[in-house]
Motif scaffolding. Structure first.
Motif, mmCIF file in Angstrom:
data_model
loop_
_atom_site.group_PDB
_atom_site.id
_atom_site.type_symbol
_atom_site.label_atom_id
_atom_site.label_comp_id
_atom_site.label_asym_id
_atom_site.label_seq_id
_atom_site.Cartn_x
_atom_site.Cartn_y
_atom_site.Cartn_z
ATOM 1 N N GLY A 1 7.109 10.511 1.075
ATOM 2 C CA GLY A 1 7.374 9.535 0.009
ATOM 3 C C GLY A 1 7.745 8.179 0.575
ATOM 4 N N HIS A 2 6.869 7.166 0.329
ATOM 5 C CA HIS A 2 7.167 5.822 0.841
ATOM 6 C C HIS A 2 6.843 4.733 -0.184
ATOM 7 N N GLU A 3 6.996 5.099 -1.445
ATOM 8 C CA GLU A 3 6.887 4.104 -2.529
ATOM 9 C C GLU A 3 8.145 4.272 -3.375
ATOM 10 N N ILE A 4 9.239 3.696 -2.871
ATOM 11 C CA ILE A 4 10.573 4.074 -3.338
ATOM 12 C C ILE A 4 11.256 2.902 -4.047
ATOM 13 N N GLY B 1 9.276 0.548 1.323
ATOM 14 C CA GLY B 1 7.904 1.020 1.476
ATOM 15 C C GLY B 1 7.756 1.957 2.651
ATOM 16 N N CYS B 2 6.753 1.679 3.487
ATOM 17 C CA CYS B 2 6.373 2.629 4.539
ATOM 18 C C CYS B 2 7.212 2.530 5.802
ATOM 19 N N MET B 3 8.012 1.476 5.940
ATOM 20 C CA MET B 3 8.788 1.295 7.181
ATOM 21 C C MET B 3 10.271 1.197 6.882
ATOM 22 N N ILE C 1 3.545 8.922 -5.427
ATOM 23 C CA ILE C 1 2.837 9.867 -4.549
ATOM 24 C C ILE C 1 1.583 9.172 -4.025
ATOM 25 N N CYS C 2 1.613 8.837 -2.727
ATOM 26 C CA CYS C 2 0.486 8.199 -2.048
ATOM 27 C C CYS C 2 -0.365 9.297 -1.397
ATOM 28 N N HIS C 3 -1.670 9.040 -1.291
ATOM 29 C CA HIS C 3 -2.513 10.061 -0.639
ATOM 30 C C HIS C 3 -2.081 10.280 0.819
ATOM 31 N N SER C 4 -1.466 9.272 1.437
ATOM 32 C CA SER C 4 -0.959 9.449 2.810
ATOM 33 C C SER C 4 0.126 10.528 2.862
ATOM 34 N N ASP C 5 0.900 10.666 1.787
ATOM 35 C CA ASP C 5 1.903 11.745 1.738
ATOM 36 C C ASP C 5 1.200 13.092 1.888
ATOM 37 N N LEU D 1 5.008 -0.667 -3.460
ATOM 38 C CA LEU D 1 5.600 -0.681 -2.118
ATOM 39 C C LEU D 1 4.661 -0.156 -1.046
ATOM 40 N N CYS D 2 3.611 0.618 -1.443
ATOM 41 C CA CYS D 2 2.564 0.957 -0.472
ATOM 42 C C CYS D 2 1.202 0.503 -0.994
ATOM 43 N N ALA D 3 0.772 1.041 -2.148
ATOM 44 C CA ALA D 3 -0.562 0.675 -2.667
ATOM 45 C C ALA D 3 -0.668 -0.839 -2.874
HETATM 46 ZN ZN ZN Z 1 1.059 5.072 1.120
#
Ligand code: ZN
Ligand code: NAP
Length: 346
Positions: free
Chosen positions: A62-65, A88-90, A40-44, A156-158
């Motif tokens: 969700g983008h840290e998969i 990740g994010c893309m 869970i990223c704060h961007s979510d 994958l994101c952080a």
């Molecule tokens: Zn993120």
């Protein structure tokens, strides 16, 4: 087309509830994988609550998969069923513009982000709070064997968001400050220390001091204590700000050496106001947005080699709403990760 269970939002104020989404059948260059974990990223949270712009609902973020490959398309050569992978994010980009050519896919005008955007198949992308996902193979990464899949998810994101600017700026022996000890910050401290920097944490309070030092920082400062910024004037070669709310950039810039750089990765809901006169004599203020695909693979290997490991707390789907409140109140230690096994329960 297949239907998978997920958790998502029906409006900016709704709780995160069970829903079903469709995934396309894998095309020749696609990888279909069963999701094991999603951070869970704060961007979510910014996105789900329409804090940046109006989101389209229903929305699964969700983008840290991370997960395990189930099926690959006929042209996929780098992955096979059973491989441990991450996204990740893309999930897509044009592949031939100047940015894609330079490995900066995140800046491609046609980049497709993992959730909330129209994908190449004409459907809105839905993210990793779900049981399975189909992604173009260029945007899928192998997970190093030494990093458990649950701990790896936040990288994958952080991980890439902090690794990319730190790699651009940090040299061994530099004084580096990381502002905000949350999901991004606690990984950034570990990465900067592994790059040989002398790291300081600048947090609201001293409540995370022991953790900051355990992540590899040598010094820890609290902005709520009077005189902190005055004491730190002129000290840092690099300041990485990961704060999720509006900040006092003038104070940060005053803490730089004459040639230092503040890099901002935080993306608050309300705009940041700048007083640029403070950038003299030769200071830099730079943005940074995640990182490209080759650099993400490099980051994963760096974290494997240097024992960089996110500190996570595993949660079930029905705990997501409560976890969001904890993140917003800076009470997360340090990343919630959803166990995707829990998403199937109905
Ligand atoms: Zn993120
Ligand atoms: P997070 O886990 O919530 O961490 C943010 C930290 O900011 C908190 O732990 C807290 O640190 C500090 N903070 C929070 N509220 C604050 C306030 N009112 N005043 C001052 N400091 C405050 O969030 P994250 O997942 O690390 O994400 C951080 C930000 O980066 C978000 O805005 C996110 O959207 C953005 N982001 C950007 C990128 C990119 O590519 N540029 C990628 C991912 C995320 P202390 O308690 O230590 O002060």
């Amino acid at each position: 087309m297949s239907t998978v269970h997920a958790y998502g939002f029906s409006s900016p104020t709704s709780p995160c509830r069970p829903l079903d989404i469709d995934r396309r059948d894998p095309g020749p260059h696609d990888v279909l994988f069963d999701i094991a974990y999603c951070g869970i990223c704060h961007s979510d949270i910014h996105t789900a609550r329409s804090e940046w712009s109006q989101a389209t609902y229903p929305l699964v973020v969700g983008h840290e998969i991370t997960g395990i490959v189930r099926e690959v398309g006929s042209e996929v050569t780098d992955f096979k069923p059973g491989d441990k992978v991450g996204v990740g994010c893309m999930v897509d980009s044009c592949g031939h513009c100047r940015y894609c050519q330079q490995g900066l896919e995140q800046f491609c005008d046609q980049a497709v982000f993992t959730y909330g955007q129209i994908g190449r198949d004409g459907r809105m992308t839905q993210g990793g709070y779900s049981q399975a996902i189909v992604v173009s193979d260029h945007f899928v990464f192998h997970i190093p064997e030494v990093i458990p899949l649950d701990q790896c998810a936040p990288l994958l994101c952080a991980g890439i968001t902090t690794y990319s600017p730190l790699k651009r700026w940090v040299e061994p022996g530099m004084q580096v400050a990381v502002i905000g000890l949350g999901g991004l910050g606690h990984v950034g401290v570990q990465i900067a220390a592994a790059m040989g920097a002398e790291v300081s944490v600048i947090s609201h309070t001293r409540s995370k001091e022991a953790d900051g030092l355990a992540f590899g920082a040598k010094h820890y400062y609290a902005t709520t204590e009077p005189g902190t910024f005055e004491h730190l004037a002129g000290q840092f070669d690099v300041i990485l700000s990961t704060v999720s709310s509006t900040e006092d950039y003038t104070s940060y810039i005053n803490c730089l050496t004459k040639t230092g750089a503040v890099i901002n990765v935080g993306m608050p809901a309300t705009p940041i106001e700048l007083k640029l006169r403070a950038l003299s004599p030769r200071k830099t203020l730079q943005g940074s947005l995640i990182g490209g695909c080759a650099e993400t693979a490099e980051m994963l290997q760096f974290c494997a080699d240097h024992n960089v490991r996110p500190r996570i707390e595993l949660i079930d789907g029905d705990q997501i709403t409560q976890a969001y409140d904890q993140v917003v109140h800076s009470a997360v230690r340090y990343r919630y990760v959803i166990d995707a096994d829990s998403l199937g329960a109905r």
